[in-house]
Design a protein around this motif. Sequence first.
Motif, short mmCIF file in Angstrom:
data_model
loop_
_atom_site.label_atom_id
_atom_site.label_comp_id
_atom_site.label_asym_id
_atom_site.label_seq_id
_atom_site.Cartn_x
_atom_site.Cartn_y
_atom_site.Cartn_z
N LEU A 1 0.81 -1.23 0.00
CA LEU A 1 0.00 0.00 0.00
C LEU A 1 0.84 1.27 0.00
N ALA A 2 1.74 1.40 0.97
CA ALA A 2 2.53 2.63 1.07
C ALA A 2 3.37 2.82 -0.19
N LYS A 3 3.97 1.74 -0.62
CA LYS A 3 4.83 1.80 -1.80
C LYS A 3 4.05 2.25 -3.04
N ASN A 4 2.83 1.76 -3.21
CA ASN A 4 2.04 2.15 -4.37
C ASN A 4 1.55 3.60 -4.27
N LEU A 5 1.23 4.03 -3.05
CA LEU A 5 0.84 5.44 -2.87
C LEU A 5 2.00 6.34 -3.27
N ILE A 6 3.20 5.96 -2.88
CA ILE A 6 4.39 6.74 -3.24
C ILE A 6 4.58 6.73 -4.76
N ASN A 7 4.53 5.55 -5.35
CA ASN A 7 4.80 5.48 -6.78
C ASN A 7 3.73 6.18 -7.62
N ARG B 1 11.41 2.33 -1.79
CA ARG B 1 11.06 1.68 -0.53
C ARG B 1 12.02 2.07 0.59
N PHE B 2 13.32 2.09 0.29
CA PHE B 2 14.28 2.16 1.41
C PHE B 2 14.68 3.57 1.79
N ILE B 3 14.21 4.57 1.04
CA ILE B 3 14.33 5.93 1.56
C ILE B 3 12.93 6.54 1.71
N ILE B 4 12.17 6.65 0.62
CA ILE B 4 10.91 7.42 0.72
C ILE B 4 9.92 6.78 1.68
N VAL B 5 9.65 5.48 1.48
CA VAL B 5 8.64 4.84 2.34
C VAL B 5 9.16 4.70 3.76
N ALA C 1 11.69 -4.07 9.12
CA ALA C 1 13.00 -3.52 8.77
C ALA C 1 12.93 -2.03 8.52
N GLN C 2 11.78 -1.59 7.96
CA GLN C 2 11.63 -0.19 7.60
C GLN C 2 11.79 0.75 8.79
N HIS C 3 11.53 0.24 9.99
CA HIS C 3 11.71 1.07 11.18
C HIS C 3 13.18 1.20 11.57
N LEU C 4 14.00 0.27 11.09
CA LEU C 4 15.38 0.22 11.55
C LEU C 4 16.33 1.10 10.75
#
Length: 820
Positions: free
Chosen positions: A84-90, A475-479, A639-642
């Motif tokens: 979801l988050a990734k698609n909203l960003i893209n 994913r690894f910066i924006i989201v 992982a995204q929190h780390l």
Amino acid sequence: VGESDHIRTGLSKEQLKQAYIDNLFYLLGRFLEVATPHDSYMAAAYTVRDRMLDRWIKTARTYKASQARTVCYLSAEFLLGPHLAKNLINLGIMEVSREAGAELGLDFEAILEQEEEPGLGNGGLGRLAACYLDSLATLQIPAIGYGIRYEFGIFDQLIEDGWQVEKSDVWLRDGNPWELPRPKLRFPVRFGGHTETFQDDGRVRVRWIPDLVVEGRAYDTPILGYGVSNANLLRLWSAHAPESFDFQAFNTGDYYGAVHAKVEAETISKVLYPNDEPQAGKELRLKQQYFFASCSLQDMIRLQLGAAGTLEGFHEKFVVQLNDTHPAIAVAELMRLLIDEHRMDWEPAWEITRRTFAFTNHTLLPEALETWTVALFGRLLPRLLEIVYEINRRFLDKVRMHFLGDEARIARMSLIDEGHGRRIRMAHLATVGSFAINGVAEMHSELVKSTILKDFHDLWPERFHNVTNGVTPRRFIIVSNPRLARLLTECCGDDGWVRDMDRLRSLEPLADDVGFHEDWRRMKTAAKRDLADWLRRRVGVNVDPETLFDVQVKRIHEYKRQHLNVLHIITLYERLKAEPNRDVAPRTFVFGGKAAPGYLMAKLIIKLINSVAEVINQDPQVNDRLRVVFMPDFNVKNAQHLYPAADLSEQISMAGKEASGTGNMKFAMNGALTIGTLDGANVEIREEVGDENFFLFGHTAEQLQRLQAEGYRPWEICNDRFELRSALDLIASGLFSHGDKELFRPLVENLLYQDPFMVLADYELYLDRQTEVSHAWRDPKHWNRMSILNVARMGKFSSDRSIRDYCERIWRVRPVPAEL
Ligand code: 26M
């Protein structure tokens, strides 16, 4: 009504609100006041999916009309992470959706939190495939990802009494709004039985009479590019019994037999194997590999025949990238399809096949190189065994000619290993069947050429390449790190860095800017507070955001040396106990990662980490300066929190063992500094960010090799190094196991007497470098400078660069932009 006004395509806030309510009502049968958080998530997901479908259809049309070559990325694993988050960003609608949600009175974060990620992969290899799908779509390359729709993905990890406990991952329980079933898109896949020859038009042909036929059904997931209208396709195969089974049962009266066959068929896509290295050749694993390779090739042939009416020129329309050897059986399967099913002769079929495939190797570990016994292979896939033999016969004739009967070399290069009970070497099959072979980092690619595929490199040097791995900044910066993303956009003047990460170089002048340092510190502290909150809520531990966050997250493996990290922690602990007022930089050590369920040493390492954590965290003499946390169930979502919160990234594998690593990239592009060995992509990261901004330690691969050749005696190192000996003694004494001296004995003895990954050899160098890390931490200005320069110089490690390399050097494909 124009298209942009349409409730299923419009991107304005009002349209999104409308569409959400509409989906909630018509797809879920709910209304705002009674919707559960999961209903809200589903309605949001459908709202986003509608907007993707529009792009997807238009992209498919554009690709078809362009007649461009399609990249088919065959992978047994795709570790996508939440959609979801990734698609909203893209789609570029994250902010407007957040506002729309707020106006509807929705808790936006809680909705995102609802999604259960598709964990269809083990680790690096599966996550790489997901990053590559993102970059392929963003770069507007016609591409299809092909894989398996596992009903159960990688297990969920629980920690009970410090031990890993596995729980099955029922990710489809509440439905999957991101996929579209394609019930009419299905292909038969045969297993077992025997082959016969028959005369056909004066030619001898082969017929395969199987004893089981399984049907592969397609499930499609659209993959959006960032800031473009292209949306590519991920097509995953699910295994089913063909409908005719039921009729057979009715006719023969063998009801039980038919049900059994149905269960057997459906078992094939039931569960992802949770190992990140293969062991004891499991029959079901080979079935999975053949199943998805065959379905994918049949699908490509269908597309080719639909578009061109002939299989001639197939390799000009498709290029198939083999993600490791898991899909390597496709080489033999394409031959079978062309020869047996489409009545082609061997030579033209081989010409097409060899010009279609390219192969990526992901590991040098000898225990991880896939082989299948001829017995199992022949029983399961009798026709494919014949084809492998014929490929081998013709190949070895070539080798014989080229190296004039160098028998030892012929035995080494054969597709069949005759030494260990006759086994098929899948890496050799992939190599012989491919026009290009690549490793995943410079160092790894060199080692591929000089070790496991040396003989092949001697024969075909021009086929060997390197494509260094990368990770997607979407994913690894924006989201995962929106604060950093905002700061970067501010500094660069616009968000162009997201598609061209080299533009982050413009941050370099800010590395000494006092004002910018303040922004940087604020951003990092906020991320660390977020992580601390998350750890308190989810893991029940308290950590201090002021301390140095020292993080090692990745699969648990001896070669990755989590236990070297633990030895450092124990040494710090002992130093503090001996000298309570000693001035050490306060640290929080965070670990995370899953162990293969059958890998006992890895599970014992998890237990050790948790046991050390228990003692240290409860010791008031040190717990203001040392904390140890094991984050359970490390996956993409967690992982995204780390990444945003880490100060120090641990990349401490034994030199020569980690093919590339990709976590190393995720941390560095979020501003963590790396302590690492000269291994995999660490080498290139250090080259890019600068030696002075990277904490290098450890013996080189060559030095370690020499040490081993000279006779490595780890216990002797211990005799000379007091602190090392003492740390091992402390584990052995039972201090961390409530007095139990047996619990960790296998681990301690393994280190003392075998130490296959040379932990002890690197201990002293590691500790010395860690001392420097602590000193550097005491100088925040210097630390922030290094951190900023790391981010500024990580452009090379965007997966967009990797995909451009593949496109230019291997696939020879160009962008095909889709228009809305
Ligand atoms: C094979 C057979 C049966 C069961 C499981 C497997 C299997 C699954 C995954 C074997 C290997 C698997 O993955 C290996 C892997 O993840 N390799 C990593 O690939 C990354 C991407 O290239 C690299 O960055 C890592 O260094 C490398 O370890």
